[in-house]
Design a protein around this motif. Structure first.
Motif, PDB file in Angstrom:
ATOM      1  N   ARG A 397       0.847  -1.181   0.000  1.00 37.41           N
ATOM      2  CA  ARG A 397       0.000   0.000   0.000  1.00 37.41           C
ATOM      3  C   ARG A 397       0.890   1.241   0.000  1.00 37.41           C
ATOM      4  O   ARG A 397       1.963   1.238   0.601  1.00 37.41           O
ATOM      5  CB  ARG A 397      -0.933   0.027   1.209  1.00 37.41           C
ATOM      6  CG  ARG A 397      -1.941  -1.104   1.256  1.00 37.41           C
ATOM      7  CD  ARG A 397      -2.952  -0.982   0.126  1.00 37.41           C
ATOM      8  NE  ARG A 397      -3.975  -2.020   0.196  1.00 37.41           N
ATOM      9  CZ  ARG A 397      -3.910  -3.194  -0.412  1.00 37.41           C
ATOM     10  NH1 ARG A 397      -2.824  -3.498  -1.143  1.00 37.41           N
ATOM     11  NH2 ARG A 397      -4.895  -4.058  -0.326  1.00 37.41           N
ATOM     12  N   SER A 398       0.446   2.292  -0.667  1.00 40.01           N
ATOM     13  CA  SER A 398       1.226   3.524  -0.741  1.00 40.01           C
ATOM     14  C   SER A 398       0.317   4.735  -0.571  1.00 40.01           C
ATOM     15  O   SER A 398      -0.895   4.658  -0.786  1.00 40.01           O
ATOM     16  CB  SER A 398       1.983   3.609  -2.076  1.00 40.01           C
ATOM     17  OG  SER A 398       1.068   3.614  -3.159  1.00 40.01           O
ATOM     18  N   THR A 399       0.942   5.853  -0.205  1.00 40.37           N
ATOM     19  CA  THR A 399       0.227   7.107  -0.028  1.00 40.37           C
ATOM     20  C   THR A 399       0.854   8.174  -0.919  1.00 40.37           C
ATOM     21  O   THR A 399       2.070   8.382  -0.872  1.00 40.37           O
ATOM     22  CB  THR A 399       0.294   7.563   1.446  1.00 40.37           C
ATOM     23  OG1 THR A 399      -0.239   6.538   2.291  1.00 40.37           O
ATOM     24  CG2 THR A 399      -0.491   8.852   1.648  1.00 40.37           C
ATOM     25  N   ASN A 400       0.021   8.806  -1.736  1.00 40.70           N
ATOM     26  CA  ASN A 400       0.413   9.915  -2.614  1.00 40.70           C
ATOM     27  C   ASN A 400       1.206   9.495  -3.848  1.00 40.70           C
ATOM     28  O   ASN A 400       1.575  10.350  -4.661  1.00 40.70           O
ATOM     29  CB  ASN A 400       1.220  10.972  -1.849  1.00 40.70           C
ATOM     30  CG  ASN A 400       0.446  11.547  -0.679  1.00 40.70           C
ATOM     31  OD1 ASN A 400      -0.760  11.749  -0.773  1.00 40.70           O
ATOM     32  ND2 ASN A 400       1.135  11.807   0.427  1.00 40.70           N
ATOM     33  N   PHE A 401       1.520   8.206  -4.012  1.00 37.85           N
ATOM     34  CA  PHE A 401       2.225   7.751  -5.217  1.00 37.85           C
ATOM     35  C   PHE A 401       2.097   6.235  -5.292  1.00 37.85           C
ATOM     36  O   PHE A 401       1.654   5.573  -4.353  1.00 37.85           O
ATOM     37  CB  PHE A 401       3.698   8.148  -5.171  1.00 37.85           C
ATOM     38  CG  PHE A 401       4.569   7.180  -4.403  1.00 37.85           C
ATOM     39  CD1 PHE A 401       5.443   6.333  -5.063  1.00 37.85           C
ATOM     40  CD2 PHE A 401       4.489   7.093  -3.019  1.00 37.85           C
ATOM     41  CE1 PHE A 401       6.228   5.437  -4.370  1.00 37.85           C
ATOM     42  CE2 PHE A 401       5.272   6.202  -2.314  1.00 37.85           C
ATOM     43  CZ  PHE A 401       6.145   5.373  -2.990  1.00 37.85           C
ATOM     44  N   GLY A 402       2.503   5.663  -6.402  1.00 40.76           N
ATOM     45  CA  GLY A 402       2.648   4.219  -6.513  1.00 40.76           C
ATOM     46  C   GLY A 402       1.342   3.449  -6.608  1.00 40.76           C
ATOM     47  O   GLY A 402       0.251   4.014  -6.663  1.00 40.76           O
ATOM     48  N   SER A 403       1.481   2.118  -6.618  1.00 41.93           N
ATOM     49  CA  SER A 403       0.352   1.211  -6.790  1.00 41.93           C
ATOM     50  C   SER A 403       0.057   0.473  -5.493  1.00 41.93           C
ATOM     51  O   SER A 403       0.960   0.190  -4.698  1.00 41.93           O
ATOM     52  CB  SER A 403       0.655   0.191  -7.899  1.00 41.93           C
ATOM     53  OG  SER A 403       0.885   0.823  -9.135  1.00 41.93           O
ATOM     54  N   ASP A 404      -1.218   0.162  -5.300  1.00 47.58           N
ATOM     55  CA  ASP A 404      -1.636  -0.720  -4.208  1.00 47.58           C
ATOM     56  C   ASP A 404      -1.802  -2.113  -4.799  1.00 47.58           C
ATOM     57  O   ASP A 404      -2.539  -2.299  -5.774  1.00 47.58           O
ATOM     58  CB  ASP A 404      -2.943  -0.243  -3.587  1.00 47.58           C
ATOM     59  CG  ASP A 404      -2.794   1.100  -2.879  1.00 47.58           C
ATOM     60  OD1 ASP A 404      -1.648   1.463  -2.569  1.00 47.58           O
ATOM     61  OD2 ASP A 404      -3.817   1.767  -2.646  1.00 47.58           O
TER      62      ASP A 404
END
Length: 418
Positions: A397-404
């Motif tokens: 899981r990520s916040t403000n960028f990237g993929s979940d």
């Protein structure tokens, strides 16, 4: 008897005998095996507006490995060969891209039914020094060929390995092309841009990667190393390592793995990174407890070759935790069920969290976490002896960028000595 005939006969007999012993030595140390992998992978993308809902494929791989011995004499010669075949069992255009299978050239979203390649390596040995030229799969701090999918990543080039000095291991060489794990093409070697790395895109590939690595074992418990890598026109890198294993009471041990890497730009690639990492592991009987920390500083993320395993303590199943200015922690636990009377069964779980990722001006910091679990069993006896089964699960899981991502891999493997 005519003297010239006798001399000629002796020369011929001597040459034949010499050839026999040379070939006998060549064959005596020859090894060959056929490795099979049945690999299912499901990567489910959980974030909103994901371009693809999931990547899901199933494939069968065959890896034929051959390693000859060396001919007799001061200079010994030999060769190795690596034959790779991948076969599609299940895939579709809306689920492709897992990294297991080669994509079709005319229809990139469709996986080919099968693909394969053959790599050959010539080698020469003098004393305790071996030179290899051809297909290589190096495992060094500067570059570690990836083998986490159906077929391994390979490189083309030359590598020298020397053990002439007791305790000292020297590796040096040049790589000119890379063949990715889901490809049959030899391509230029490029820098990985996965995540938030902040590299300048104009110059990220080269046809020369030069390296030199030194590792010295000071004692049975302490080993130190240094490595230098140079991706022409892209980056220079210096890697320092220190490994120590301290025996404790009751048969337990405490292992320290400390690393530092400095990467700098060449030709305005914008590579500027300092990576400080440490992993400490306490082992007690069948259990191991690990704690790791990784800290990035500088104007870019960590520099490593695309497709390879980054030499980082927090490089794990999905993420590398090596983005610009990222700080990350890892907690890990391993258990060997042999202590409970179940030899061959092992378990691993770990949790990593990273923050302070620099996403650029006027943007909040990026954060991410990953949880991995591996359960593996190798059959210990009977007609299926040495058949391995592994389940790998990851949640990202990520916040403000990237993929979940929710990911599962199921791997059935077997190695047949030939």
């Amino acid at each position: 008897m005519n003297c010239s005939i006798w001399v000629s006969g002796m020369v011929f007999a001597g040459s034949a005998l010499s050839s026999f012993y040379a070939n006998a030595d060549f064959l005596k140390d020859t090894k060959a095996s056929l490795d099979t992998r049945n690999f299912y992978m499901n990567r489910d993308f959980r974030q909103d507006n994901a371009p693809q809902s999931k990547a899901e494929e199933w494939a069968q791989g065959f890896l034929l490995r051959y390693e000859s011995g060396f001919t007799a004499g001061t200079v010994g010669f030999g060769f190795d060969a690596l034959g790779l075949v991948g076969v599609k069992l299940d895939s579709s255009p809306d689920r492709s891209g897992s990294g297991l299978l080669l994509r079709d050239r005319e229809s990139p979203r469709r996986a080919q039914d099968e693909y394969g390649e053959l790599g050959v390596t010539a080698k020469m040995r003098i004393s305790k020094t071996v030179l290899k030229v051809g297909t290589l799969t190096p495992k060094l701090p500067l570059l570690q060929a990836n083998d986490s999918r159906l077929l391994p990543q390979t490189f083309r080039g030359g590598q020298l390995n020397s053990l002439e000095v007791l305790g000292l291991t020297v590796d040096a060489g040049r790589l000119t092309k890379v063949n990715q794990r889901d490809s049959t093409d030899n391509e230029d070697i490029s820098i990985s841009t996965v995540g938030v790395k902040n590299f300048k895109p104009q110059q990220l590939a080269s046809n020369n990667f030069d390296f030199a690595s030194f590792s010295y074992k000071w004692t049975d418990q302490l080993t130190a190393g240094y490595g230098y890598g140079h991706l022409d026109n892209v980056y220079d890198q210096h890697v320092f390592t220190l490994n120590h294993v301290a025996p404790l009471s009751g048969g337990s041990t405490f292992k320290s793995d400390v690393r530092f890497a400095r990467s700098t730009e060449l030709s305005s690639s914008q590579v500027d990174n300092r990576a400080l990492e440490a992993m400490f592991t306490y082992t007690l009987g069948s259990q191991a407890f690990g704690l790791g920390h990784q800290r990035m500083s500088g104007d870019s993320g960590y520099a490593y070759i695309s497709g390879t395993d980054a030499f980082l303590v927090n490089f794990v199943q999905v993420n590398d935790f090596a983005n610009v200015s990222e700080r990350s922690w890892q907690a890990r636990y391993d258990y060997n069920f042999a202590a409970m009377g179940l030899p061959g069964l092992t378990f691993m779980t770990r949790y990593l969290t990273g923050d302070n990722i620099d996403l650029g001006a006027n943007r909040p910091e990026g954060k991410e976490w990953e949880r991995d679990t591996d359960i593996a069993y190798v059959i210990q006896g009977g007609p299926l002896k040495n058949v391995g089964i592994k389940w790998r699960n990851a949640t990202v899981r990520s916040t403000n960028f990237g993929s979940d991502i929710d990911e599962n891999r199921l791997i059935l493997s077997y190695s047949i000595p030939l």
